[in-house]
Design a protein around this motif. Structure first.
Motif, PDB file in Angstrom:
ATOM      1  N   PRO A 162       0.703  -1.246  -0.073  1.00  0.00           N
ATOM      2  CA  PRO A 162       0.046  -0.121  -0.009  1.00  0.00           C
ATOM      3  C   PRO A 162       0.894   1.224   0.025  1.00  0.00           C
ATOM      4  O   PRO A 162       0.588   2.179  -0.462  1.00  0.00           O
ATOM      5  CB  PRO A 162      -0.711  -0.166   1.490  1.00  0.00           C
ATOM      6  N   LEU A 163       2.116   1.268   0.703  1.00  0.00           N
ATOM      7  CA  LEU A 163       2.899   2.456   0.528  1.00  0.00           C
ATOM      8  C   LEU A 163       3.448   2.586  -0.445  1.00  0.00           C
ATOM      9  O   LEU A 163       4.165   3.788  -0.792  1.00  0.00           O
ATOM     10  CB  LEU A 163       3.686   2.362   1.996  1.00  0.00           C
ATOM     11  N   LEU A 164       3.599   1.654  -1.249  1.00  0.00           N
ATOM     12  CA  LEU A 164       4.272   1.556  -2.518  1.00  0.00           C
ATOM     13  C   LEU A 164       3.582   2.099  -3.881  1.00  0.00           C
ATOM     14  O   LEU A 164       3.898   2.060  -4.881  1.00  0.00           O
ATOM     15  CB  LEU A 164       5.062   0.540  -2.876  1.00  0.00           C
ATOM     16  N   LYS A 165       2.228   2.512  -3.513  1.00  0.00           N
ATOM     17  CA  LYS A 165       1.500   2.737  -4.534  1.00  0.00           C
ATOM     18  C   LYS A 165       1.728   3.458  -5.686  1.00  0.00           C
ATOM     19  O   LYS A 165       1.665   3.536  -6.547  1.00  0.00           O
ATOM     20  CB  LYS A 165      -0.013   3.327  -3.911  1.00  0.00           C
ATOM     21  N   PRO A 166       2.459   4.932  -5.058  1.00  0.00           N
ATOM     22  CA  PRO A 166       2.954   5.856  -6.176  1.00  0.00           C
ATOM     23  C   PRO A 166       3.762   5.219  -7.069  1.00  0.00           C
ATOM     24  O   PRO A 166       3.916   5.436  -8.416  1.00  0.00           O
ATOM     25  CB  PRO A 166       3.655   6.910  -5.308  1.00  0.00           C
ATOM     26  N   THR A 167       4.687   4.366  -6.639  1.00  0.00           N
ATOM     27  CA  THR A 167       5.797   3.725  -7.203  1.00  0.00           C
ATOM     28  C   THR A 167       5.173   2.726  -8.239  1.00  0.00           C
ATOM     29  O   THR A 167       5.637   2.489  -9.363  1.00  0.00           O
ATOM     30  CB  THR A 167       6.930   3.096  -6.409  1.00  0.00           C
ATOM     31  N   THR A 168       4.294   1.877  -7.471  1.00  0.00           N
ATOM     32  CA  THR A 168       3.509   1.066  -8.428  1.00  0.00           C
ATOM     33  C   THR A 168       2.912   1.597  -9.736  1.00  0.00           C
ATOM     34  O   THR A 168       2.880   1.052 -10.701  1.00  0.00           O
ATOM     35  CB  THR A 168       2.213   0.226  -7.652  1.00  0.00           C
ATOM     36  N   VAL A 169       2.147   2.748  -9.441  1.00  0.00           N
ATOM     37  CA  VAL A 169       1.729   3.457 -10.622  1.00  0.00           C
ATOM     38  C   VAL A 169       2.743   3.925 -11.540  1.00  0.00           C
ATOM     39  O   VAL A 169       2.239   3.792 -12.707  1.00  0.00           O
ATOM     40  CB  VAL A 169       0.635   4.653 -10.206  1.00  0.00           C
ATOM     41  N   MET A 170       3.767   4.490 -11.144  1.00  0.00           N
ATOM     42  CA  MET A 170       4.953   4.996 -12.072  1.00  0.00           C
ATOM     43  C   MET A 170       5.267   3.961 -12.844  1.00  0.00           C
ATOM     44  O   MET A 170       5.566   4.073 -14.173  1.00  0.00           O
ATOM     45  CB  MET A 170       5.858   5.550 -11.249  1.00  0.00           C
ATOM     46  N   VAL A 171       5.487   2.688 -12.198  1.00  0.00           N
ATOM     47  CA  VAL A 171       6.241   1.525 -12.860  1.00  0.00           C
ATOM     48  C   VAL A 171       5.190   1.065 -13.906  1.00  0.00           C
ATOM     49  O   VAL A 171       5.884   0.649 -14.918  1.00  0.00           O
ATOM     50  CB  VAL A 171       6.649   0.693 -11.914  1.00  0.00           C
ATOM     51  N   SER A 172       4.008   0.948 -13.679  1.00  0.00           N
ATOM     52  CA  SER A 172       3.114   0.264 -14.449  1.00  0.00           C
ATOM     53  C   SER A 172       2.921   1.087 -15.724  1.00  0.00           C
ATOM     54  O   SER A 172       2.914   0.715 -16.801  1.00  0.00           O
ATOM     55  CB  SER A 172       1.718  -0.009 -13.611  1.00  0.00           C
ATOM     56  N   ILE A 173       2.945   2.387 -15.549  1.00  0.00           N
ATOM     57  CA  ILE A 173       2.617   3.514 -16.628  1.00  0.00           C
ATOM     58  C   ILE A 173       3.866   3.364 -17.430  1.00  0.00           C
ATOM     59  O   ILE A 173       3.631   3.339 -18.929  1.00  0.00           O
ATOM     60  CB  ILE A 173       2.356   4.900 -16.103  1.00  0.00           C
ATOM     61  N   VAL A 174       5.184   3.603 -16.934  1.00  0.00           N
ATOM     62  CA  VAL A 174       6.272   3.868 -17.730  1.00  0.00           C
ATOM     63  C   VAL A 174       6.622   2.430 -18.687  1.00  0.00           C
ATOM     64  O   VAL A 174       6.756   2.392 -19.654  1.00  0.00           O
ATOM     65  CB  VAL A 174       7.607   3.851 -16.922  1.00  0.00           C
ATOM     66  N   ALA A 175       6.142   1.228 -17.720  1.00  0.00           N
ATOM     67  CA  ALA A 175       6.649  -0.186 -18.439  1.00  0.00           C
ATOM     68  C   ALA A 175       5.610  -0.172 -19.472  1.00  0.00           C
ATOM     69  O   ALA A 175       5.989  -0.680 -20.669  1.00  0.00           O
ATOM     70  CB  ALA A 175       6.320  -1.154 -17.392  1.00  0.00           C
ATOM     71  N   MET A 176       4.417   0.048 -19.371  1.00  0.00           N
ATOM     72  CA  MET A 176       3.352   0.073 -20.447  1.00  0.00           C
ATOM     73  C   MET A 176       3.566   0.698 -21.560  1.00  0.00           C
ATOM     74  O   MET A 176       3.774   0.480 -22.776  1.00  0.00           O
ATOM     75  CB  MET A 176       1.961   0.553 -20.017  1.00  0.00           C
ATOM     76  N   LEU A 177       4.301   2.150 -21.371  1.00  0.00           N
ATOM     77  CA  LEU A 177       4.177   2.812 -22.455  1.00  0.00           C
ATOM     78  C   LEU A 177       5.672   2.540 -23.244  1.00  0.00           C
ATOM     79  O   LEU A 177       5.624   2.623 -24.608  1.00  0.00           O
ATOM     80  CB  LEU A 177       4.358   4.597 -22.214  1.00  0.00           C
ATOM     81  N   ASN A 178       6.513   2.229 -22.672  1.00  0.00           N
ATOM     82  CA  ASN A 178       7.840   1.628 -23.196  1.00  0.00           C
ATOM     83  C   ASN A 178       7.670   0.476 -24.041  1.00  0.00           C
ATOM     84  O   ASN A 178       8.206   0.270 -25.253  1.00  0.00           O
ATOM     85  CB  ASN A 178       8.972   1.259 -22.196  1.00  0.00           C
ATOM     86  N   CYS A 179       6.572  -0.393 -23.587  1.00  0.00           N
ATOM     87  CA  CYS A 179       6.666  -1.729 -24.235  1.00  0.00           C
ATOM     88  C   CYS A 179       5.574  -1.357 -25.697  1.00  0.00           C
ATOM     89  O   CYS A 179       5.843  -1.895 -26.647  1.00  0.00           O
ATOM     90  CB  CYS A 179       5.536  -2.526 -23.355  1.00  0.00           C
ATOM     91  N   MET A 180       4.765  -0.341 -25.637  1.00  0.00           N
ATOM     92  CA  MET A 180       4.013   0.135 -26.634  1.00  0.00           C
ATOM     93  C   MET A 180       4.874   0.907 -27.552  1.00  0.00           C
ATOM     94  O   MET A 180       4.529   0.844 -28.733  1.00  0.00           O
ATOM     95  CB  MET A 180       2.979   1.033 -26.458  1.00  0.00           C
ATOM     96  N   LYS A 181       6.141   1.453 -27.338  1.00  0.00           N
ATOM     97  CA  LYS A 181       6.874   2.110 -28.084  1.00  0.00           C
ATOM     98  C   LYS A 181       8.238   1.309 -28.679  1.00  0.00           C
ATOM     99  O   LYS A 181       9.059   1.637 -29.452  1.00  0.00           O
ATOM    100  CB  LYS A 181       7.495   3.183 -27.502  1.00  0.00           C
ATOM    101  N   SER A 182       8.112   0.187 -28.422  1.00  0.00           N
ATOM    102  CA  SER A 182       9.264  -0.831 -28.822  1.00  0.00           C
ATOM    103  C   SER A 182       9.180  -1.032 -30.372  1.00  0.00           C
ATOM    104  O   SER A 182       8.282  -1.124 -30.973  1.00  0.00           O
ATOM    105  CB  SER A 182       8.879  -2.277 -28.176  1.00  0.00           C
ATOM    106  N   PHE A 183      10.468  -0.892 -30.722  1.00  0.00           N
ATOM    107  CA  PHE A 183      10.656  -0.803 -32.332  1.00  0.00           C
ATOM    108  C   PHE A 183      11.992  -1.656 -32.532  1.00  0.00           C
ATOM    109  O   PHE A 183      12.036  -2.384 -33.593  1.00  0.00           O
ATOM    110  CB  PHE A 183      10.744   0.475 -32.833  1.00  0.00           C
ATOM    111  N   SER A 184      13.090  -1.480 -32.003  1.00  0.00           N
ATOM    112  CA  SER A 184      14.499  -1.971 -32.536  1.00  0.00           C
ATOM    113  C   SER A 184      14.349  -3.360 -32.527  1.00  0.00           C
ATOM    114  O   SER A 184      14.858  -4.022 -33.495  1.00  0.00           O
ATOM    115  CB  SER A 184      15.496  -1.468 -31.321  1.00  0.00           C
ATOM    116  N   THR A 185      13.958  -4.210 -31.401  1.00  0.00           N
ATOM    117  CA  THR A 185      13.754  -5.586 -31.660  1.00  0.00           C
ATOM    118  C   THR A 185      13.054  -6.277 -32.831  1.00  0.00           C
ATOM    119  O   THR A 185      13.848  -7.019 -33.597  1.00  0.00           O
ATOM    120  CB  THR A 185      13.530  -6.483 -30.334  1.00  0.00           C
TER     121      THR A 185
END
Length: 300
Positions: free
Chosen positions: A217-240
């Motif tokens: 519960p105390l990691l909720k801000p970190t959880t939100v940030m990690v989930s958003i950044v990971a999701m956006l980075n995956c959607m932008k994947s190109f090189s591989t």
């Protein structure tokens, strides 16, 4: 009155210096980010061809209609969704697992950090090329599976089978970025006051209860940030995906939206339709970010 005027002048002087330091960043953003975005939006309403000297014709919303009714576009959307789910979900889960391991262990922490974070310093191209060698029919991946399954000489088609291509590209992305997101989680855990965890331990909370009822519960801000950044980075994947197709892998399972944008602009030389797909991807990413942030606030 004089004292208030003096304070006002000091604040005004500080504000001027603030603008002085911020202005270069604003200029760079306007020239290299804002202008290209606005120009791309403008191009979506015209028929702009790469390397063409002919004045582009105004076509209105025809480019949007063409893209939204194109089977190739929706196939790219499908590939993007599959790749994002296969890489985003494991990234989010295991980043917290590894983060908790690093934050709670007392011995071997540096070695664990080195092992999981080292791939993050590699460029995406180097990472993809490394795994291309591993997934080669004569590579380690094939040999390892053949050893475990007692199937010597069998080609498991890591670079040709559609489902295995989804898995292999997601595996590369996971391997490269798991260390990056794990370190973010470790930083979030480090910000939790030790007195809170000590109080829970004194009250009789076991390790499982401490993790799920105190730390998470105390990691909720970190959880939100990690989930958003990971999701956006995956959607932008190109090189591989690009390097795999260049090495002969089938295009269909790898044709994510970013690769389709590149091929539309460079191979088909249609800048306008590539811009349309770019804005659709941008809109989807913004929408998912807003939904994720709203969901986190509602659950809070």
């Amino acid at each position: 009155m004089k004292h208030s005027e003096k304070i006002y002048n000091i604040e005004k002087h500080k504000a001027r210096w603030g603008w002085f330091f911020v202005t270069p960043a604003l200029v760079f953003f306007a020239v290299f980010s804002l202008y290209p975005m606005l120009n791309a939006l403008y191009n979506t309403f015209f028929n702009v061809k790469l390397l063409s000297l002919k004045k582009p014709d105004f076509v209105g919303f025809n480019n949007y209609i063409y893209i939204l009714t194109s089977p190739d576009f929706w196939a790219s959307m499908k590939s993007t969704v599959i790749f994002t789910l296969l890489s985003f979900i494991p990234l989010t889960i295991f980043s917290f697992v590894f983060g908790l391991i690093i934050a709670t262990r007392k011995h071997g922490v540096k070695l664990i950090e080195l092992l999981i974070y080292s791939p993050a310093i590699l460029s995406s191209v180097v990472a993809a090329l490394t795994w291309l060698i591993l997934f080669d029919p004569r590579g380690i991946a094939n040999s390892l599976v053949n050893t475990i399954a007692s199937t010597p000489g069998v080609d498991h088609q890591w670079l040709t089978n559609p489902m295995k291509l989804y898995i292999s590209t997601a595996m590369i992305y996971f391997w490269k970025y798991i260390g990056y997101f794990s370190i973010i989680v470790v930083t979030g855990i480090a910000k939790i006051p030790t007195s809170v965890i000590e109080a829970a331990t004194i009250d009789g909370a076991n390790a499982k209860q401490t993790i799920f009822r105190i730390i998470m519960p105390l990691l909720k801000p970190t959880t939100v940030m990690v989930s958003i950044v990971a999701m956006l980075n995956c959607m932008k994947s190109f090189s591989t995906q690009y390097l795999f197709t260049q090495r002969g892998a089938p295009n269909a399972p790898l044709n994510v939206l970013t690769l389709n944008i590149y091929q539309t602009a460079m191979r088909d030389r249609n800048i306008s339709r590539a811009c349309v797909m770019s804005f659709i991807l941008f809109f989807i990413m913004m929408l998912l970010t807003v939904i994720r942030m709203k969901a986190s606030k509602d659950n809070g």
